[in-house]
Design an enzyme around this catalytic site. Sequence first.
Site, mmCIF file in Angstrom:
data_model
loop_
_atom_site.group_PDB
_atom_site.id
_atom_site.type_symbol
_atom_site.label_atom_id
_atom_site.label_comp_id
_atom_site.label_asym_id
_atom_site.label_seq_id
_atom_site.Cartn_x
_atom_site.Cartn_y
_atom_site.Cartn_z
ATOM 1 N N ARG A 26 49.763 47.824 33.803
ATOM 2 C CA ARG A 26 49.608 48.595 35.048
ATOM 3 C C ARG A 26 49.932 50.079 34.886
ATOM 4 O O ARG A 26 50.317 50.734 35.861
ATOM 5 C CB ARG A 26 50.453 48.009 36.186
ATOM 6 N N ARG A 30 49.575 52.984 40.620
ATOM 7 C CA ARG A 30 50.263 53.779 41.654
ATOM 8 C C ARG A 30 51.516 54.493 41.184
ATOM 9 O O ARG A 30 52.017 55.378 41.861
ATOM 10 C CB ARG A 30 50.584 52.877 42.859
ATOM 11 N N ARG A 39 42.500 57.811 43.567
ATOM 12 C CA ARG A 39 42.200 56.674 44.431
ATOM 13 C C ARG A 39 41.871 57.137 45.852
ATOM 14 O O ARG A 39 40.939 56.623 46.477
ATOM 15 C CB ARG A 39 43.398 55.734 44.457
ATOM 16 N N ASP A 76 39.829 45.111 37.359
ATOM 17 C CA ASP A 76 40.662 44.036 37.906
ATOM 18 C C ASP A 76 40.157 42.707 37.363
ATOM 19 O O ASP A 76 38.973 42.582 37.041
ATOM 20 C CB ASP A 76 40.622 44.025 39.431
ATOM 21 N N TYR A 153 42.786 31.874 41.952
ATOM 22 C CA TYR A 153 42.288 32.755 43.023
ATOM 23 C C TYR A 153 41.026 32.179 43.670
ATOM 24 O O TYR A 153 40.823 32.303 44.871
ATOM 25 C CB TYR A 153 42.029 34.164 42.484
#
Length: 345
Positions: A26, A30, A39, A76, A153
């Site tokens: 990651r 962020r 973003r 992703d 998922y």
Amino acid sequence: MKLENDLLLRAARGEHTERIPVWVMRQAGRVLAEYRATRAQAGSFKNLLMNPELAAEVTIQPVDILGVDAAILFSDILVIPEAMGLPYRMDEGKGPSFEQTIQTEKDVENLSTDHVLDNLKYVFDAIAHTKRGLNNRVPLIGFAGAPWTIFCYMVEGRGSKTFSLSRAMLSKNPELAHRLLQKITDATIAYLNEQISQGCNLVQLFDSWAGILNKDTYSMFALPYLEEICKSVNTVPLTVFAKGAFFSLEEMGKLPCRTLGIDWHTSPEFARKMAGSDKTLQGNLDPAVLYGSEDFIIYETKHMLDQFGPQKYIANLGHGVYPDIDHEKLKLFIQTVQAYQFNRS
Ligand code: CP3
């Protein structure tokens, strides 16, 4: 073209490295203000990852700002279900969700692997842009979700603490579960091989929900598919990161892959013992250590390096960096690894 810094690839191949390579799960995210700005410019997470120029920009940011030894493609794991016919949403603060989920034979039949590569053209374009921007400075890591995690998922439709619907399918209809896992595996093999054709130098499988299975169910529903992917994606080094699956480390040591990712629950000593001496290991600092003082971060990082040792090792966190970590602390982690001199006596 030769890479200026190929430490990651040499470590993954089990070759000698003069220092330990480091990157961070990651790292494109962020934690960096520059990511948050790009973003915002894209308008949303999905717009960002579907825009090849902007996706390349955020992929390269950690190389420029943090000085990591590898870039990881900004994308992703959920692009695979979407490319097979299950679109997803990513809502701020809520995480991913799918409107349709997979429950029945018909649902599995309706999933298509025919257009996966066409549907993911934006990823391959992002790889091409990234390669140009990186200009052979460091390797580019490609990735996909492992079949079991993608299955979770698809069946659950969202994140979950227990993924009990997914585990229920293993109990109620194992045959259907296997059919779905095989379809995901087929799509994943095509996807990863195309990432490699476009220039990815190493690929990683993220099995984020491995830890909700046990040794037997992981052997039955996860390892055979990981093995098939390792055998079919064999032109660059491959890393399997199965979070929480300490119970299967010995079996994972037999997978035909080069590197195993280790989460922060697992001690380096235990990981080396179970995985065998051939595998390169990657990990595993608790991401929460980065909330500590500078001295604490340096102490914990050096302790980790000493435990893993100087060779067949890639430093990383034990899972993705938390978005509210001070990026200076993340940089301190990276610089501590890169400056570390092992005591050779
Ligand atoms: O820097 C990198 O590691 C590359 C990019 C990357 C992302 N997701 C970007 C991302 C990678 C390798 C992933 C993999 C991924 N995606 C995994 C496996 C790794 C893991 O964390 O266990 C999983 C389970 C997903 C699914 C996913 N994507 C979830 C559950 C979430 C929401 C959680 C959150 O932090 O909000 C995402 C969103 C996501 N993927 C973000 C990023 C940077 C945050 C979205 C944002 O910018 O708002």
